[in-house]
Design a protein around this motif. Sequence first.
Motif, PDB file in Angstrom:
ATOM      1  N   LEU A   1       0.827  -1.207   0.000  1.00 40.49           N
ATOM      2  CA  LEU A   1       0.000   0.000   0.000  1.00 40.49           C
ATOM      3  C   LEU A   1       0.857   1.252   0.000  1.00 40.49           C
ATOM      4  O   LEU A   1       0.567   2.222  -0.701  1.00 40.49           O
ATOM      5  CB  LEU A   1      -0.930  -0.006   1.216  1.00 40.49           C
ATOM      6  N   HIS A   2       1.931   1.225   0.785  1.00 40.83           N
ATOM      7  CA  HIS A   2       2.854   2.366   0.797  1.00 40.83           C
ATOM      8  C   HIS A   2       3.496   2.554  -0.581  1.00 40.83           C
ATOM      9  O   HIS A   2       3.707   3.690  -1.020  1.00 40.83           O
ATOM     10  CB  HIS A   2       3.926   2.159   1.858  1.00 40.83           C
TER      11      HIS A   2
ATOM     12  N   LEU B   1      -5.371  -0.884  -4.790  1.00 42.40           N
ATOM     13  CA  LEU B   1      -5.581  -0.617  -3.369  1.00 42.40           C
ATOM     14  C   LEU B   1      -6.457  -1.696  -2.734  1.00 42.40           C
ATOM     15  O   LEU B   1      -6.166  -2.186  -1.635  1.00 42.40           O
ATOM     16  CB  LEU B   1      -6.236   0.757  -3.183  1.00 42.40           C
TER      17      LEU B   1
ATOM     18  N   PHE C   1      -5.760  -3.997   0.587  1.00 46.41           N
ATOM     19  CA  PHE C   1      -6.599  -3.787   1.770  1.00 46.41           C
ATOM     20  C   PHE C   1      -7.362  -5.069   2.146  1.00 46.41           C
ATOM     21  O   PHE C   1      -7.636  -5.305   3.331  1.00 46.41           O
ATOM     22  CB  PHE C   1      -7.590  -2.647   1.535  1.00 46.41           C
TER      23      PHE C   1
ATOM     24  N   MET D   1      -8.883   5.906   0.021  1.00 46.73           N
ATOM     25  CA  MET D   1      -7.468   6.107  -0.280  1.00 46.73           C
ATOM     26  C   MET D   1      -7.272   6.634  -1.699  1.00 46.73           C
ATOM     27  O   MET D   1      -6.441   7.513  -1.932  1.00 46.73           O
ATOM     28  CB  MET D   1      -6.717   4.778  -0.112  1.00 46.73           C
TER      29      MET D   1
ATOM     30  N   CYS E   1      -0.944  10.391   3.267  1.00 49.03           N
ATOM     31  CA  CYS E   1      -1.579   9.198   2.694  1.00 49.03           C
ATOM     32  C   CYS E   1      -1.085   7.938   3.409  1.00 49.03           C
ATOM     33  O   CYS E   1      -1.888   7.046   3.738  1.00 49.03           O
ATOM     34  CB  CYS E   1      -1.284   9.107   1.196  1.00 49.03           C
ATOM     35  N   LYS E   2       0.190   7.880   3.664  1.00 46.99           N
ATOM     36  CA  LYS E   2       0.743   6.719   4.372  1.00 46.99           C
ATOM     37  C   LYS E   2       0.229   6.669   5.811  1.00 46.99           C
ATOM     38  O   LYS E   2      -0.050   5.578   6.338  1.00 46.99           O
ATOM     39  CB  LYS E   2       2.269   6.771   4.347  1.00 46.99           C
TER      40      LYS E   2
ATOM     41  N   ILE F   1      -3.214   5.183   5.911  1.00 52.51           N
ATOM     42  CA  ILE F   1      -3.156   3.722   5.782  1.00 52.51           C
ATOM     43  C   ILE F   1      -2.773   3.083   7.115  1.00 52.51           C
ATOM     44  O   ILE F   1      -3.411   2.129   7.576  1.00 52.51           O
ATOM     45  CB  ILE F   1      -2.146   3.318   4.688  1.00 52.51           C
TER      46      ILE F   1
ATOM     47  N   THR G   1      -5.437   0.735   9.362  1.00 51.04           N
ATOM     48  CA  THR G   1      -5.173  -0.685   9.599  1.00 51.04           C
ATOM     49  C   THR G   1      -4.971  -0.977  11.087  1.00 51.04           C
ATOM     50  O   THR G   1      -5.350  -2.045  11.564  1.00 51.04           O
ATOM     51  CB  THR G   1      -3.950  -1.158   8.793  1.00 51.04           C
TER      52      THR G   1
END
Length: 201
Positions: free
Chosen positions: A87-88, A136, A140, A156, A184-185, A188, A192
Motif C-alpha cells: 500500500l505504501h 488498493l 486492503f 485512499m 496518505c501513508k 493507511i 489498519t
Amino acid sequence: MPKVGMKPLRKEQLINATLESIAQYGLQKTTIITISKIAGLSSGIISHYFDGKQGLVDATVKHLLEQLKLALLEKIEQKDLSALERLHMIVEANFTPFQRSIPATKTWISFWAQSMHEPGLARLQHINSKRLYSNLLFSFRQLLNDELASSAAKQMAAMIDGFWLRSALSATPENEFKQAEQLCKKFINDLTQQNGDVTCP
C-alpha cells in the motif's frame, strides 16, 4: 530509408515535446507547430506517427499512465512484501519525481479537464481510476474484511487524487507533494491499526 529504431525515438521525442508544450502554453494553445518546434522535428512527422494533434495527446496521456504502472511494478518487484508495504508503494508510485514534475502535473490537470468532453480521454481516465482502486483493494483485502477493504480503497484513491491535485495547484508544490505522500501513508497506518480486530486471516 529511415534508420532502424528511429520510430520509437521520434515518438518519445514528440511525447516529451507535447508535455513541455502543454506546460508552456496549456492544452488548448498547444498545436502541432508548438510541439514540432520544441521537438526540433518537422510538423509532418506528427501526422505520420500519430494522425495529428489529438492522436499525440492521447499517446502522451497513455505515456503518463504507463509511467504510473512502471513505477509501481518497479517498487513491488521485490518478493515477500507485506500488504501494508505494498500500500505504501502504491502511494509512492503516484508521487514520484516524474509525476510531480511541472510538465506532468500540467498535462494531468489539462487531461482531467478535457476528459469531460473527449470520449477517448474519458475512457483513459476510467482505466486510470479503476486501476488505482483495484490495486488498493487487493492489498486492503489482506488486512480488512471485504466491506471495510472496499471503503478503505475508495477513500485512499480519493485522498491520493485529491492530495495530488491540491499539491500540483499549490504555490509550493514540492513541499505539498512530500506532505501529501506522508499523510496518505499515515491514513493507511492509522486505518489498519484501528481495525486490527477485523483483519482477515
